[in-house]
Design a protein around this motif. Structure first.
Motif, mmCIF file in Angstrom:
data_model
loop_
_atom_site.group_PDB
_atom_site.id
_atom_site.type_symbol
_atom_site.label_atom_id
_atom_site.label_comp_id
_atom_site.label_asym_id
_atom_site.label_seq_id
_atom_site.Cartn_x
_atom_site.Cartn_y
_atom_site.Cartn_z
ATOM 1 N N VAL A 93 0.841 -1.310 0.113
ATOM 2 C CA VAL A 93 0.009 0.128 -0.151
ATOM 3 C C VAL A 93 0.849 1.277 0.134
ATOM 4 C CG1 VAL A 93 -1.962 -1.229 1.244
ATOM 5 C CG2 VAL A 93 -0.210 0.129 2.665
ATOM 6 N N GLY A 94 0.215 2.318 -0.300
ATOM 7 C CA GLY A 94 1.044 3.840 -0.357
ATOM 8 C C GLY A 94 0.120 4.692 0.624
ATOM 9 N N ILE A 95 0.804 5.224 1.424
ATOM 10 C CA ILE A 95 0.302 6.398 2.432
ATOM 11 C C ILE A 95 0.539 7.708 2.082
ATOM 12 C CG2 ILE A 95 0.196 6.693 4.844
ATOM 13 C CD1 ILE A 95 1.348 4.185 5.414
ATOM 14 N N PRO A 96 -0.534 8.315 1.570
ATOM 15 C CA PRO A 96 -0.383 9.782 1.111
ATOM 16 C C PRO A 96 -0.579 10.844 2.404
ATOM 17 C CG PRO A 96 -2.735 8.982 0.766
ATOM 18 C CD PRO A 96 -2.132 7.956 1.688
ATOM 19 N N ASP A 146 2.872 -4.949 -7.125
ATOM 20 C CA ASP A 146 4.152 -5.343 -6.689
ATOM 21 C C ASP A 146 5.220 -5.114 -7.579
ATOM 22 O OD1 ASP A 146 3.200 -6.546 -4.133
ATOM 23 O OD2 ASP A 146 2.770 -8.517 -4.988
ATOM 24 N N GLU A 147 4.909 -4.892 -8.842
ATOM 25 C CA GLU A 147 5.932 -4.664 -9.871
ATOM 26 C C GLU A 147 6.511 -3.510 -9.882
ATOM 27 O OE1 GLU A 147 1.746 -5.069 -11.970
ATOM 28 O OE2 GLU A 147 2.712 -5.934 -10.399
ATOM 29 N N VAL A 148 5.863 -2.600 -9.104
ATOM 30 C CA VAL A 148 6.309 -1.188 -9.031
ATOM 31 C C VAL A 148 7.425 -0.801 -8.051
ATOM 32 C CG1 VAL A 148 5.909 1.433 -8.688
ATOM 33 C CG2 VAL A 148 4.091 -0.281 -10.042
ATOM 34 N N GLN A 152 9.934 4.176 -6.601
ATOM 35 C CA GLN A 152 9.399 5.006 -7.805
ATOM 36 C C GLN A 152 7.884 5.246 -7.309
ATOM 37 O OE1 GLN A 152 10.004 6.271 -10.862
ATOM 38 N NE2 GLN A 152 12.230 5.876 -10.366
ATOM 39 N N ALA A 153 7.200 4.540 -6.515
ATOM 40 C CA ALA A 153 5.857 4.716 -6.292
ATOM 41 C C ALA A 153 5.831 5.812 -5.308
ATOM 42 C CB ALA A 153 5.222 3.401 -5.699
#
Length: 339
Positions: A93-96, A146-148, A152-153
């Protein structure tokens, strides 16, 4: 944590100090417990954003003393709080920046949750990603493939999203001319999106390294901001936190053009002269945070365009140096803390 061998009891984290000459310090803290609707995330990487500087330097008012900065964090879910169902352990996950909104005010109900009067923000109101673990409400996290690569994300979670919203706010006509003032993390990602859409991009910033990167990405021109653009611009975005550039950017607009100010903090703007800066239906507007929809659209666009950040990696232990380098303009890339 008792009864859970997969998660340690304590972790390392960088906290804001609020002392002159010292931005952050590395400390040992308990691993946070996710509340209902939250997930606990083990951090892989976290972007170093200019907003982190505004928090640690006191440009923004203190919302939480000794807060852990960082709102461009990527990691894997290790535990869910009560009622959590969107993500499972192991999900990436990404946390913004936007951590939570009330969901009830007129702004939330009209699709403008970025203007929520009770919003909370990661790395300002609540601890962020300059740590080995942090929590996030699962409704405000982004699923990261998963591939990123994590490094970079990470920059997409604020620099990318805010740049995308700024581009929309600038009301640029199709195949128009866009000016970009300042060329750091957000600007170089926004330039890639605009160029891919057939826009003629002119970068106005200091530093030969930034000029070279802009031209390599496909900008039509790159030069100092003080000299103004080589052609009248249909729209411009001001990424540099420099209020003295507002009159220059407005004067460089074509009639009917828009200047969008993308930063959360801006130094004082000098007096404007109506005929030179605003007449002929020029518009001055700002950008405030983002909506979750902005983020979802940006991630879809990034995958389609192959958006790439010019990443400058730093070991987790060098967060203080990464902030110093950002403050001093040591590079035109995106600093990312990597564990």
């Amino acid at each position: 944590m008792p009864g859970d061998k997969s998660v340690p009891a304590t972790m390392r984290a960088w906290e804001s100090v609020g002392a002159p000459g010292t931005r952050v310090r590395l400390v040992e803290r308990p691993v946070p417990v996710p509340y209902a609707g939250e997930v606990l995330v083990e951090i892989e990487a976290c972007g170093v954003c200019r907003t982190d500087l505004h928090v640690t330097d006191g440009d923004l008012p203190v919302h939480r003393p000794h807060v852990v900065p960082g709102h461009e964090a990527v990691g894997r879910v290790v535990r869910a709080g009560r009622g959590g169902s969107r993500f499972a352990p192991g999900d990436r996950v990404g946390i913004p920046w936007l951590r939570r909104t009330c969901g009830l005010c007129r702004w939330c109900r009209s699709g403008r949750e970025n203007l929520c009067v009770d919003a909370r923000f990661t790395g300002w109101d609540d601890d962020g990603g300059y740590a080995e673990y942090t929590t996030v409400p699962e409704a405000f996290a982004y699923r990261i493939p998963d591939e990123v690569p994590a490094e970079q994300a990470a920059p997409l979670l604020c620099a990318g999203i805010i740049g995308y919203r700024a581009l929309r706010r600038a009301n640029l006509p199709p195949a128009g001319r866009l000016g970009i003032y300042g060329f750091g993390a957000s600007a170089h990602l926004t330039a890639q999106i605009a160029i891919a859409q057939g826009v003629e991009v002119h970068v106005l910033t200091r530093g030969q390294e930034a000029h070279q990167l802009a031209l390599e990405l496909g900008a039509a021109s790159a030069g100092p901001a003080e000299g103004g653009p080589p052609v009248p611009l249909d729209a411009s975005i001001l990424f540099a936190p420099a209020g003295e550039l507002v009159p220059i950017a407005l004067a460089g607009l074509e009639q009917g053009g828009t200047l969008a100010v993308a930063g959360i903090h801006l130094s004082d703007i000098p007096p404007l002269q109506y005929q030179a800066h605003l007449f002929r239906e020029r518009t001055l507007t700002s950008v405030t945070a983002n909506t979750r929809r902005d983020g979802e659209e940006l991630f879809a666009l990034a995958a389609r365009l192959g958006l790439r950040a010019a990443v400058v990696p730093y070991p987790f232990e060098d967060a203080d140096r990464a902030l110093d380098d950002l403050a001093g303009g040591a590079h035109s890339g995106v600093g990312v803390l990597v564990r």
